[in-house]
Structures are given as structure tokens and as C-alpha cells.
Design an enzyme around this catalytic site. Sequence first.
Site: not given
Length: 372
Positions: A78, A139
Site C-alpha cells: 500500500d 502498513e
Amino acid sequence: MVNSKRLVDTFIELVQIDSETGHEGKFQAYLKERFQALGLEVIEDNSMTETGFGANNLLCRLPATTDADAMFFSCHMDTVTPGVGIKPQIKDDIIYSDGSTILGADDKAGIAAMIETIQLIAENNTPHGTLEFVISIGEESGLIGIKAFDMSLLEADYGFVLDTGGPVGSITIGTSTKARLEIVIDGIAAHAGVEPEKGVSALAIAVSAMSQMKLGRIDSETTANIGTIEGGTATNVVMEQVRLVAEVRSIQMESYEKQIQHMKDLFEKATTEMGGAITINVEKSYSGFHFDAETKVVKIATEAMENLGMEAKHEISGGGSDANVLNEHGKETTNLSIGYEKIHTIHEYIPIRELEKAAALAYEIIKQVATK
């Protein structure tokens, strides 16, 4: 031995696939196909049921070709915002975005290095133990993905996260423990124009406490911050409730606990004195870790850097990464710098030379472990 053109082409391709936090589905599907095409077994966990995000974590495994330690490399798929429609540009051997978005080198530079390393292994018939590549979701929103990852899927006991900024050569040997504090202060509503004296402003209570509070850099190992404040319904109503979200980070547990207590004491004192009510919830976001020069992962990374003519730097970080959670679960893990700069801004960039060095380092670590 790194194929620079191939590596850059891979990186350019990766950053053009949108994957903002919570919306990683398209990129995850690409990664599954890419790693399968490279000959790896791809395992998709079921973390979406816990996270509610748009994709699951991936574990990609390359079977051993020699009797060497199993180990893993980890990155996250991400990105932060604004990360939609990234248009990478190369100028003077440095890769930037067009200035309207982030670049996404955090952490797609790490994934590009993974892919290049796997290709180098195949091209050179490089002996290796079992290699596992963990690619997490979420994350950037508090390590959500790796927290939901089923650690029993990992065969390896140690590994390396490829997700620290700055020139290649930094090895994280220590990180802070982080706490999240949610403070809800209740006052008494009243008409602000007719009878304000009958009210108790929740905001005034919060301001009174914060005016006496140590925030920012507390000492060389500890920081504290109040990040969000929400409350109020209208200008003509004395604010009845305010919600604050704060954090505390410290390398030392004593300082960590002392700062949390300091903040709680001041909020509670101001609330009591001014006639309000308060609820404080403290949640540990992740635990820190502490290594020395003889810790296995630090020693391996240091020797690999020396083999490549790099100067290894052992550093303490105030930030957190997937390495914190992996260590909490008994998977000895350090975080390695991979060359990106000015992350989380539209000015993010990565020199091509640093991208090359990141891939070369991952490959050298694999070669070194296989020869032990």
C-alpha cells in the site's frame, strides 16, 4: 550484476498501479500473477476478514536449492495519499512523480528489488535456502496488514524488511515502542450567548491540560504528539465533548510509561478541577526491538554490505514498520534502507543508483547465507 534497465522498468510499472491504503486489490492481483510467473508458490491469507481492506497479504515462496537457512524479505504493497494516477519521471538518473502525487517508492522500491533479486537468482543459478517474500497490506495505516498475518505460514525464523528511507547502507538495530491514546472529555453544554456560565467547555479542559503538557521531543529517546482534536456542534453551544487522539513513542520502556502517565495525570487533573468527566484509553500499537552488532540479521546485513563495498550504519529509528510486528512474533527482523527520500510527500524521489544498490544488497544477502 543487477540489470538496471529491467529494474527501473519494473519499478516504473509498479508505481503506476494504484494501491492507496485500503484499496490494494488491483495491485495485489498484479503481484500474485507476477510472482507466480517467476516460479514462486503464492499463498494468499484471509486477513481481509479482519481488516476490512481491499486485499489480503501475500506470501510468495521459492523452494530451497541447497541446504541453507530459510529466510524472508518483507515489503508492503500500500501507499499513502495522494497515490492515484502516479506519473513517474526520470531526470538526471533520479525518479520523481510529476509533482501532483507521491512517487510510491515507499514501498514499491522494495518490491522492485525483490523481483530483480528473484530474476538474478534464476539467471545465475544461485544456490539458496527457502526464500519467502511477505508483501503486506495496510502498513501505512498502523501496520494493519502484518498484524493480521498468520505467522504460522512463515517457515523462516529471520528476515529483512526492505522499507527504510535514506541511502542504502542503514541497518535498523532498534526502534521505539508506540502507544495510541484516545481521550474523550465531557463537559456541560449550554447556550453560548444566553447562559455560557452554566456550561463547562470540554475544549477548555483539554487546552488547560495541554498548556502544561510536555509534547514533541521529550528527550533523545522519547516523543509525544496530539494528532487530532474533534468536537463541538455549533458556535452557539458551549462544547460538550471533545475527542483527542495522541501518541507516545520511546526507545526506553521507563520513559514510555512515564510520558503516558504524565499526559493522563494532566488531563484527569484539569477535568476534575473544571467539573467535567473523562475517559482515557491507552493501546500499545507495537513493541520496539533492540539488537546489537552480533545479532544474526544485523551481522548478515553488515557483512553483505561490506562485500559490496558499502559502509554499514547501525541506526536507531523512532518510526515503526512491519519489522516491529514480525519481531513481536519471534521472527528476528531488521529493516534495511532502500534509497528513497522525502516519502509521504509529492516531492518523493529515488536515485536509480540507490535502487540498484537495494537489489544488489538483497541478492548479496541470499548468496552470503547460502555459503555459510
